[in-house]
Structures are given as structure tokens and as C-alpha cells.
Design a protein around this motif. Sequence first.
Motif: not given
Lengths: 148, 783
Positions: B256-257, B338-343, B359-362
Motif C-alpha cells: 500500500p505505501v 474521499q471518492l478517490i477510494f471508490e472501487p 490497483v486503486g486507492m480502494d
Amino acid sequence: MGYMLQVDIAGQEVLIPADQVQAVVRPGYIEPVPGVAPDIIGIMTLRGRVLTVIDPAVRLGGSVGSLHEAVAVVVRWGEHGYALLCDRAAEVREVDDADLAPSPSGFSLTWQSVSLGTAQVGMRRLAVFSPGRFLTLFELGQTAGSPA
Amino acid sequence: MDELLVDFLSESAENLESIGADLVRWEEAPGDRALLDRVFRVVHTIKGTCGFLNLPRLGRLAHAAEAPLAKARDGATVPDNHFISTILAAFDAIQAQLAALEAEGAEPDGNDDALIAVLETVGRDAGVVERSGIDRRNPLPGAARPAAAVRIGVNLLDELMESVSELVLARNALLQLGMAEDGGALATAIERLSASVSEVQDRVTRTRMQPIETLFGPLPRMVRDLAAELGKSVRLDLAGGRTELDRQLIEAIRDPVSHMIRNAVDHGIEFPDERRRRGKREEGLITVSAHQSGSQIVIELSDDGAGIDVEQLRSKVVGAGLRPAADVLRMSDDDARQLIFEPGLSTSRTVTAISGRGVGMDVVKTNIERIGGTVDLDSTPGQGTCIAVRVPLTLSIVPALMVEVGGQRLAIPQAGILEVARVDGPVAVEVIGDTELLRLRGSHFPVIDLARQLGLVPDEGERFAVLVRSGRLEPCAFLVDRLLDQEEIVIKPVAPVIAASGLYSGAAVLGDGRPVLILDLSAIGVAANLVERDGGSLGAARDAPPPAAAIDPLVLFRMDDGIQRAIPAVLVSRVETVPSGAIQRTSREWVLVRDDMTIPLRALAGIDPVVASQVLIIDQDGAQMALPISAVVDIVTDPVVIQSAISDDPMVAGTAVIDGQVTEILDPTALLGDVSVTSRRRGTVLCALKSGWAAMLLKPALERAGYDVIIADAEGLGRPEWFNGTLTAVLCDEEGARRLAAGGRVDGVPQVRLGGPDVPRGGLKANDRDAVLAALAAVAGQS
């Protein structure tokens, strides 16, 4: 095959190969697990581990014993520990390979799939119960026929 | 695998990892003697061990890499960029071979002749280069190890940790027994035992800790390579490398990092000329810092790049169909970020080799949350983005809230809990339609009654709501009977037969020695279909129609003439601010010019579109249209009573009073009107639907597919010209069919029946246009 533990499972006397048994304990506190199959009586702790307590009688038929008198045969299957409830753990028997025989044709499919055959103990012939096979059957959720 | 080989592999991996940062710093300080020594020592050790373990290929490569380094140490050459790049390449090759060795247990086939040849030339340039800044008298430091060390498998440490947990439980039991005996010899002994047990626990925990440096090690190299590949200039600052955390945790956050840093380099930091234009230093800055805060480790990643473009993010989310436009429009900018974490979201316009790997932020967020951590994001447009990752000190110990449901004790990990409230007075569970919602300070949250989910009987009396946001779950309230206490629990996996229920993520042993199940609220929420959006089976399994069709939210807006107007929110894909001069006129129509394309603009009679500051982008089956407005007022979800049209404007379907304000409801059919209508006529469809909106929403799609559409409402049913034998099909719901049958006028015309609440699942839904069209095509073909 060496030593076997003689226990009562689902109202039947059976043998379990001793090398597959980690411990035989009297279950202490059992925490129920809501929302799972009825065979899963709950979870209990043993030396810091969490064991899944299963009553084989539910799947194998036969009489479900009283929880108070039950003993648990602790086995490890895959990554997890299980405690299989038995009505009674009698004694450890030494069984010669010569005393082993395949399952009789009269066995129900369920018993056939959970046993490794039979063994002669004294005057009697008992089924050799395989915890691994039973748990595999259980995990697959397949009961291949019901016992007589 | 040979034990010696295993040791060699893990030691080499550690050495290479620790040297990663040094290698990059080397470029900035080629004369740094200590650094050169460290690099040399790593290569030297690998070379030596290769001879011992009979690894000829790796040994030869290490030998070739060692030679130029030795020359540099002797002062015979000064490392320049070419020198360092070549050594870096050698390190890469060594690393690749080590990886292959680990996977296969043997050296990979092939040779490294090309690389070795280059390494040899690097060495040969020697003497020509002026010697400077290198102290030749300095002997090889660190020849003796500072402290004796033994390698221990992580398994053994895990087992040790387990034994210690058991020891702690036994100690606790003893403490309780000893309490009865006041000040006796036993109590003293127990006290001493207790103190040493705590010490042992502390030390065993420490054996599993590693400095986060091991995670930081490869980052400078990664950033350097990425930046070079992209043609950007990026500096990476690392701080707090000595912060220690559980070894397993380091492994869990490694991916993740590094993914977030890739993102920062790829999407965050602008290109040098762009940065110059914005008055920033050409070199972008990424800072990664770690520190301990209470029982958590906080890792902060910040960049001074472009920040998150909220509008672009909004339109991406709506455009990709991840969320209804109405929801996205209603969000504050902070929430929208926070939508950046949307799958399923990728914010970059172009998929690049660097971070466009699906691979997204989700995934980042899910992985962090899985280990009981949280991810918080803050971004300022033009100034950069800061992400704070908080993880527990050790992987296996997490704080949890104990609750009671139907007499059963259960644990809820604290990581996802937003709030806990007593259900009482202003906090109440309200039933709306067939859904229970928790009202809390003016907001409503979906409710999951845990007792019902688990098949338990809840206690009589007061209940508590645990408000949780976790994973893909929208914030929702879980009802429990009682709140017990908070405990730090050691998570243990549950058997597959229990995990299969989808209710529990693990189990733990509490201080009293009894086991407790840990609820998997995220999975329970998903099973209850409370995911923010999903495509497929879960949605289909739900019997109730989707709420969008039931409520028909409207977007309220004002136009330049000050009149409030509204259109169904499902039609609006986003709101855009219009740059001046973007609304232009062709000989036939108004258009919105954006980048190098145009979008047709619908001008309402009497309003000059040029003065509009915003447009609503209306998306219908891929065709886009822009509606010029001055501002969005609100989104209304309450049912609206529409009166008949008082205007002759064909665009206006009727008026309604919303919040005391007269509002013109625009006719979506007329608005979308001539947007790409197919020329092939397929016939006439009579829509007899209870919901006027459903018919209105279907009409444009039907017309575009080539049908003439007649909408039957309560009055219209009496008009005979509709039933004069020209109908191809009737599109109706339960109610419509009844009314039509009562009139006896449409016998013999094929019917396409839409499902309502009283039709079993599997029925056709009004919002599934494609299915409706397919069903129509099927019956139209027969007649």
C-alpha cells in the motif's frame, strides 16, 4: 497402524488413530456461534488456541449425547484446531496391521466416507474413524446419504 | 532448500534492502567514503558466500561488480553518474538472480556477459579520473559485528508470542485467586510472577519489531527510477525511519505505501514546466514520515503536487457509473475527495505503466483496514495531497468494543467505528417504506439489526447503535443490546466452516479465558446489500426495487431569469463550471466547447445561454447535452406533486411547489428531444405505468430506439384514438394492466409487463432500459 483411541461417536464405538489426536479434554466453557451449521456447537479455548467444537452426531446421525458428559477429541486439520464431541473416550488400544480390514459393504455412504476401514479389537470389529475425512466431508457440506 | 542457502537469501535480501537508500544518496555524494564502503561490503559478502555455496553465475556477477568498487575505494577512480548507474544495474541483476534462486532453489540459466563487460569498462577508465575527496587511509570499517546475533525463524517468534499470551491469561487467573489472600506469601509470589510475565510479554513483543527503515529502504530508488521514466524531477524526504513496528505489519503495509508513493509521483507531482508555470520549484517533493502516537504508528505521505481535482473526480465517478449523479453532486468537496477510494476508479486520464495497474486507492484502503488501520486523505488543489495511514503497533493485537446481542458476547474492531449512540429520543430507528433507518442529528443511516442477522432474539429494553464505516460499506448503524467494554484482543483465525458464514472475521481469547467471536461488519453489510454500489449478483438478489426508481430525486437549479427549475437527478451526470467563452453559437444551435469537442447546449426560450456560469451535463445512453444554469440549489428526494403545465414552452412538463417556491419541472423528453434519434420506426408503444416518472424516463430511450410513445395517465385512458389498432405493444405495470383491461380497449395488443413491488423478483424494471427495449423488440417482432 499402531495405537488407536476407542471412543463413542454418534452413539457408536469407533477407533481413532492416536497419532491424529492431539488431546482428549473435557470441554470447559463453549461459546455458541450464531448463524452457522447446527453441527458447530461453538468455540472453546485450549491453551490459548481457539477450537471449533463440532458434534459429529448431527451429521452422522445417531444419538446426540448430553454436553455435560461429553469429552472432546482435539484434532488439527489444515490450519485449524477442532474439538469433536464424543460421548465417552474409553481407552487406547494397540492394533496390528493384520487386524485391519476394509469397510463392510453394509456401511452407509456417510460412514464409508468418514472411516478408514475396520479393526478387530478383542472379540469385536469397530470402524476406524478418520477425523480428517470427517472434517473434509463437513467442509464440503456433503452428506452422501443418511445412515440407517 | 538448504538451510545455508535460506540464510544466505534472507541475509542478502536484508543487506540489499538496507543499501537501497544509500545507493541513491550516492549519486548526490559520489565522494562519500563511508557509503562506498557499505556498498562494497554488501557486494563483497555476496561474492564470498557464492563461492562457498557454489553459485558460479551470481559469484561471477558479484565479482565483476566488486572490481570497480574496489578501484574506487583505492582512489583509483571517482564514481561518476555512469559508474553509479552501472553499479545500480548490477544490483538489479543480483537481486533478480536472488529472487530466482529463492523461487527455484537453483541459479537461473543464462549469463551476464553483457553487464559484466560494461562493469569491466567502468573499472578500466580508472587512473584518468582525478582523485579527490577520498581518504585512502580509512580502513574497512565494521569488520567486527557490534553485537552477537542469532537468526530466528518468525514462526518460532509467533509460537513464543502465543505461549506468552497463554502465560498472561494464567497470570490473570492467578491474580484473581491471590486477591482473596491478603498480603500472604502467595500474594507476594504472584506479584513477582506477574511483574516478570509483563516483562516477558514486553520483550517478546519487541523481538517482533523492526525499524520502519526496512520499508523505506527501497523507496528512494523507486522514486528515482519512476521520476526518470516519467521525465519528472522528484525529491523524496524520509523521516522517522527508526520507528519500530511489528515485522508482519511492515510486510502488510509495504505494498500500500509503495503504491501511494507511485501515485504521488505519477499523478501528484506535475511535470517540471507545469510546476514552473505555477511558480513552484521544478523539483517536486514527496515526504514520508513515521512516528508513534499512542498505540498506533502514523505514517504520513505528502506531496507538493497538483492535489486532487475534485470536479474531475466527481465526473469520473459518475461517468464510470460508480455512484448516482445525485449523490455525488450533493457531496461537499471534502466528501467528494474521499471518492478517490471508490472501487473501480482510476483518476488518471491516461493509464500509465506506473500506476495504471488496476490497483486503486480502494485496494490500498481495504488492505490497511484489514490490519485494523485507517487511511485519511487531505488535498488542496494546486498545493498537494497528504495521506495519513494509521496502523496498530502490532498486527495481531487490536482494540475492540465488546457488545452483547441476544445474550451473546461479540467483538467489534474499533478501527471502523465512527460513533456509538443509545437508541433513544432524538436518536431513533424509523421505518421508511420497507427499510429501517437510524436518525442521528438530522442524518439517516441504514440499520442492520445484528440480532436478526445472527438469528438471535434481542433483549427487551434499550438498544444501542454502533455506527460503522468499513471497507466498501457505506456508513451504517448496527443495533446491539448492550455495550460491554473495550479490550485489546489478539485476533485468531476461525475455521473455514465458521468463516463461510460470512459473519465473523476471527476469534479471540478474552482476559477471563473465554473465547469471543469478532464480527465482520463489512461482510455483513455487503450481504445486507448496503454497499455503496455494486454491479451484479448482490443487487439482483434484492427483492425491493432500487430506491432511485421509487423516489425520483430532482435536481433543483436556477437559471439566469431567476426561476427555479428542476429535472430528474438520474439524468444529470455532473455539474461543470463554464469557463468564459466556452458557450458558443453555430448557425443552427448553441454548443459548449470543451477541450477539442463540443456538446450540444439546450437553450430555453427567453434565456441567454452565454451568461450561464455552470452547466448541467445530461447523459442519456451515451449522448450528452448541456443545460446552462446559474447555480444548483438543492437535490430534493421528497415526492413532488406536479401540476399541469402553465407554460407553452414544450420543455416544461409542469410546475410544482418545492419548499414554498414555484418550480418548473423540465420535460426530459423534450430536453433530450432530437439527440440522435434513430430514423427507423418500429411502431407505437402505449405506456400505462403507475409512476409518471418511470414513463417519462423511458420515453426518450424508446423514442431513440424508434418507437412512438404515448403515455397513458388517468385522464388519457379515455381517449379512443390511442386504441385504434396502431399500437405495436403496451408497456404496463400491474396497475396499468388492470386499468386497461377494465376499459377492454387494448385486447390483442402484446403486453410488456414491468415488475412492481407486488411482482416476484426477476420482473422487468423500469430503470433497466436495455431489458425493456429487448422485451419490446421481442413482442414487436411477433406482431
